[in-house]
Design a protein around this motif. Structure first.
Motif, PDB file in Angstrom:
ATOM      1  N   GLY A   1       0.797  -1.161  -0.119  1.00  0.00           N
ATOM      2  CA  GLY A   1      -0.053   0.092  -0.006  1.00  0.00           C
ATOM      3  C   GLY A   1       0.825   1.170  -0.071  1.00  0.00           C
ATOM      4  N   LEU A   2       1.894   1.241   0.877  1.00  0.00           N
ATOM      5  CA  LEU A   2       2.736   2.443   0.853  1.00  0.00           C
ATOM      6  C   LEU A   2       3.416   2.671  -0.603  1.00  0.00           C
ATOM      7  N   ARG A   3       3.792   1.540  -1.018  1.00  0.00           N
ATOM      8  CA  ARG A   3       4.602   1.643  -2.388  1.00  0.00           C
ATOM      9  C   ARG A   3       3.562   2.079  -3.542  1.00  0.00           C
ATOM     10  N   TRP A   4       2.368   1.482  -3.542  1.00  0.00           N
ATOM     11  CA  TRP A   4       1.488   2.066  -4.425  1.00  0.00           C
ATOM     12  C   TRP A   4       1.130   3.821  -4.091  1.00  0.00           C
ATOM     13  N   PHE A   5       0.889   4.012  -3.032  1.00  0.00           N
ATOM     14  CA  PHE A   5       0.638   5.252  -2.554  1.00  0.00           C
ATOM     15  C   PHE A   5       1.545   6.319  -2.936  1.00  0.00           C
ATOM     16  N   TYR A   6       2.949   6.000  -2.595  1.00  0.00           N
ATOM     17  CA  TYR A   6       3.976   6.902  -2.899  1.00  0.00           C
ATOM     18  C   TYR A   6       4.705   6.738  -4.087  1.00  0.00           C
ATOM     19  N   GLY A   7       4.389   5.617  -4.962  1.00  0.00           N
ATOM     20  CA  GLY A   7       5.034   5.134  -6.158  1.00  0.00           C
ATOM     21  C   GLY A   7       6.315   4.441  -5.846  1.00  0.00           C
ATOM     22  N   LEU A   8       6.388   3.443  -6.648  1.00  0.00           N
ATOM     23  CA  LEU A   8       7.404   2.494  -6.523  1.00  0.00           C
ATOM     24  C   LEU A   8       8.973   3.248  -6.828  1.00  0.00           C
TER      25      LEU A   8
END
Length: 167
Positions: free
Chosen positions: A90-97
């Motif tokens: 979720g954090l990777r998706w929200f902030y971008g990979l």
């Protein structure tokens, strides 16, 4: 002191470093005292702080494997793993990979070439400083894990610690 190597990162300390040390220590305490509900709460908070909290999950898996019935261990482990993955993903998706080197063992060995002019002096000193700082806790952890009567948690922590240092 033996818990400190789990929190080492390849960067300078940031405010999250101290929070990580506190969360990691509390997580280890909850595993050692078999408080899985407390561990779940700590793991969730730690997952929001730094991805190295995955090593807390690995420590729970290794330490509790011998203590819980197989089905209970699988269900709890899968639930904890799913929660950690949901937060991480979720954090990777929200902030971008953002890609970065996950395994930096080779890079760390390069930093230990003290007389290599192609490596910045601060990095060479930094590498040797952390190697010296790691030596004493590593020796104590290994000697403690090999002593007769050492609690299973301490042995599990030594194994997971070696995995962490190798990455």
């Amino acid at each position: 002191a033996a818990l400190l190597p789990f929190t080492f990162t390849n960067s300078w300390p940031v405010p999250g470093t101290y929070l990580e040390l506190a969360l990691f220590s509390l997580g280890c305490l909850s595993i050692a005292s078999r408080r899985d509900a407390w561990f779940a709460a700590i793991l969730i908070v730690a997952a929001f702080n730094r991805e190295t909290s995955a090593f807390l999950l690995l420590l729970w898996v290794v330490a509790r494997a011998r203590e819980l019935p197989w089905l209970t261990w699988c269900i709890k482990g899968a639930t904890l793993g799913a929660a950690w993955l949901a937060i991480f993903g979720g954090l990777r998706w929200f902030y971008g990979l953002k890609s970065y080197k996950v395994i930096v063992f080779g890079q760390n060995l390069d930093y230990l070439r003290f007389f290599d002019a192609s490596i910045e002096p601060r990095l060479r000193i930094f590498g040797w400083f952390w190697l010296a700082m790691l030596a004493v806790p590593a020796i104590l952890a290994i000697r403690g894990a090999l002593r007769p009567g050492t609690p299973p948690f301490a042995r599990s922590a030594a194994v997971v610690g070696l995995v962490f240092v190798a990455t």
